[in-house]
Design a protein around this motif. Structure first.
Motif, mmCIF file in Angstrom:
data_model
loop_
_atom_site.group_PDB
_atom_site.id
_atom_site.type_symbol
_atom_site.label_atom_id
_atom_site.label_comp_id
_atom_site.label_asym_id
_atom_site.label_seq_id
_atom_site.Cartn_x
_atom_site.Cartn_y
_atom_site.Cartn_z
ATOM 1 N N LEU A 120 0.823 -1.208 0.000
ATOM 2 C CA LEU A 120 0.000 0.000 0.000
ATOM 3 C C LEU A 120 0.858 1.260 0.000
ATOM 4 N N LEU A 121 1.984 1.240 0.733
ATOM 5 C CA LEU A 121 2.836 2.423 0.873
ATOM 6 C C LEU A 121 3.930 2.504 -0.179
ATOM 7 N N SER A 122 4.101 1.437 -0.961
ATOM 8 C CA SER A 122 5.272 1.345 -1.851
ATOM 9 C C SER A 122 5.290 2.408 -2.944
ATOM 10 N N THR A 123 4.121 2.919 -3.313
ATOM 11 C CA THR A 123 4.082 3.915 -4.396
ATOM 12 C C THR A 123 4.296 5.335 -3.893
ATOM 13 N N LEU A 124 4.439 5.508 -2.580
ATOM 14 C CA LEU A 124 4.551 6.845 -2.013
ATOM 15 C C LEU A 124 6.003 7.236 -1.782
ATOM 16 N N ARG A 125 6.275 8.545 -1.867
ATOM 17 C CA ARG A 125 7.590 9.066 -1.501
ATOM 18 C C ARG A 125 7.728 9.046 0.023
ATOM 19 N N GLU A 130 5.413 9.805 5.538
ATOM 20 C CA GLU A 130 5.460 10.494 6.826
ATOM 21 C C GLU A 130 4.162 11.267 7.083
ATOM 22 N N ARG A 131 3.602 11.879 6.037
ATOM 23 C CA ARG A 131 2.337 12.609 6.190
ATOM 24 C C ARG A 131 1.214 11.667 6.599
ATOM 25 N N ILE A 132 1.175 10.482 6.002
ATOM 26 C CA ILE A 132 0.128 9.516 6.352
ATOM 27 C C ILE A 132 0.277 9.064 7.797
ATOM 28 N N VAL A 133 1.510 8.736 8.193
ATOM 29 C CA VAL A 133 1.743 8.280 9.566
ATOM 30 C C VAL A 133 1.371 9.371 10.566
ATOM 31 N N GLU A 134 1.740 10.615 10.256
ATOM 32 C CA GLU A 134 1.414 11.728 11.162
ATOM 33 C C GLU A 134 -0.096 11.944 11.238
ATOM 34 N N ALA A 135 -0.782 11.814 10.092
ATOM 35 C CA ALA A 135 -2.236 11.974 10.092
ATOM 36 C C ALA A 135 -2.898 10.890 10.939
ATOM 37 N N MET A 136 -2.405 9.681 10.847
ATOM 38 C CA MET A 136 -2.942 8.591 11.666
ATOM 39 C C MET A 136 -2.680 8.839 13.140
ATOM 40 N N ARG A 137 -1.516 9.387 13.427
ATOM 41 C CA ARG A 137 -1.168 9.696 14.818
ATOM 42 C C ARG A 137 -2.136 10.753 15.380
ATOM 43 N N VAL A 138 -2.476 11.736 14.548
ATOM 44 C CA VAL A 138 -3.409 12.777 14.981
ATOM 45 C C VAL A 138 -4.796 12.189 15.225
ATOM 46 N N ILE A 139 -5.257 11.324 14.309
ATOM 47 C CA ILE A 139 -6.573 10.689 14.484
ATOM 48 C C ILE A 139 -6.597 9.890 15.783
ATOM 49 N N GLU A 140 -5.548 9.120 16.023
ATOM 50 C CA GLU A 140 -5.495 8.310 17.240
ATOM 51 C C GLU A 140 -5.483 9.185 18.486
ATOM 52 N N GLU A 141 -4.759 10.300 18.406
ATOM 53 C CA GLU A 141 -4.669 11.197 19.558
ATOM 54 C C GLU A 141 -6.008 11.858 19.865
ATOM 55 N N LEU A 142 -6.716 12.314 18.816
ATOM 56 C CA LEU A 142 -7.949 13.057 19.030
ATOM 57 C C LEU A 142 -9.141 12.162 19.357
ATOM 58 N N GLY A 173 15.928 17.816 7.094
ATOM 59 C CA GLY A 173 15.655 17.715 5.664
ATOM 60 C C GLY A 173 14.175 17.630 5.372
ATOM 61 N N GLU A 174 13.455 16.797 6.134
ATOM 62 C CA GLU A 174 12.032 16.587 5.884
ATOM 63 C C GLU A 174 11.190 17.807 6.245
ATOM 64 N N ILE A 175 11.399 18.339 7.441
ATOM 65 C CA ILE A 175 10.550 19.434 7.916
ATOM 66 C C ILE A 175 10.756 20.700 7.084
#
Length: 311
Positions: A120-125, A130-142, A173-175
């Motif tokens: 599922l993640l193989s086609t992403l940069r 990182e954006r997907i993981v962070e978004a999931m982290r936010v959903i879990e937190e809220l 580099g990422e941020i």
């Protein structure tokens, strides 16, 4: 209007649920091309990761009706996937654990799940992952169990250790790419600064601080020697998830205290006019801007600034 917005939010969440459940393949009869349902797969997970739970514990953890859970466990037992053993503390209770056959079934499910997510993640940069993981982290937190908001007192500053320097380079580099559009030349600069610090480190005159929150690195800063009387503050970084907690202030203050104790007369730093939050921190700490000039080191239309604090 408020009702309309709530309705729109409900519709958006339902749309996402339909999209995501289709993406991860939970709508088929058997999860991950197995004979098990999603609920049964989760039951496998809990039995594998828990130390011989009771049926009551599983019912509470999974929010499953006790009667429904009992039927699932009976099915597992009939297939030889679980074992029931009497509790040493309470003979009326039976503890549950996966049998050897059950562990093999769990391993197959777990491997298929990991392979499915990798695909599922193989086609992403890297930045998209990182954006997907962070978004999931936010959903879990809220949407998860509410925890007290972290405070600056929850943040621990410590010296660097193996692995930290690589993290500092990667997150810079990422941020800075995500937030300011800076290219890989900035990451190369960070790598050269960090490498020089490690190779030429003078412990009594130079230091690196890593800020940790709940065991996770959320910030960094370096103080390095430019001359006998001048120190340089470098590589100040605060993770987006930790902003607003005073992490940057604590890191800058740590640098200033160290510089004073080490006998420096000045602390100097380089920043960019775009970095408004960082510039505000420096002003609060007493730094003054002593120069600026246009540059295109990491992108177009940038303006570098030199700031200085005298003791």
């Amino acid at each position: 209007m408020a009702q309309t917005r709530r309705d729109q939010s409900v519709a958006a969440v339902r749309h996402f649920n339909r999209f995501y459940t289709q993406k991860i393949g939970v709508l088929t009869d058997g999860l991950l091309q197995s004979e098990f349902s999603l609920t049964e797969a989760r039951l496998f997970y809990e039995l594998h990761h828990r130390e011989a739970p009771t049926a009551a514990e599983l019912s509470r953890e999974l929010a499953l009706d006790p009667g429904y859970l009992s039927r699932l466990l009976r099915s597992f037992s009939n297939q030889g996937l679980i074992e029931r053993v009497p509790s040493a503390l309470d003979g009326r209770q039976h503890l549950l654990r996966l049998s050897a056959k059950g562990e093999q079934a769990y391993a197959r499910l777990n491997n298929r799940s990991e392979d499915s997510i990798r695909t599922l993640l193989s086609t992403l940069r890297g930045d998209e992952r990182e954006r997907i993981v962070e978004a999931m982290r936010v959903i879990e937190e809220l949407l998860g169990e509410k925890k007290p908001r972290a405070s600056v007192e929850s943040v621990v500053l410590r010296a660097h250790r193996p692995g930290d320097i690589g993290w500092v380079i990667q997150r810079h580099g990422e941020i800075y790419s995500q937030e300011y559009g800076w290219d890989e030349r900035f990451e190369a600069l960070v790598a050269s600064i960090a490498s020089k610090f490690i190779l030429e480190h003078q412990p009594e005159r130079e230091h690196c601080w890593i800020a940790e929150l709940n065991g996770r690195s959320v910030g960094s800063v370096f103080l390095v020697s430019e001359s006998k009387t001048v120190a340089k503050l470098r590589l100040l970084l605060v993770e987006p998830s930790a902003r607003g907690l005073g992490v940057g202030t604590r890191l800058v203050d740590a640098c200033i205290r160290f510089a004073r104790d080490a006998g420096y007369r000045k602390v100097r730093l380089w920043t960019d006019s775009q970095l408004l939050a960082a510039r505000h921190l420096y002003e609060q700490a007493g730094f003054e801007r002593i120069g600026s000039e246009p540059h295109s080191d990491f992108g177009e239309g940038l303006v570098s600034e030199t700031w200085e604090l005298k003791f």
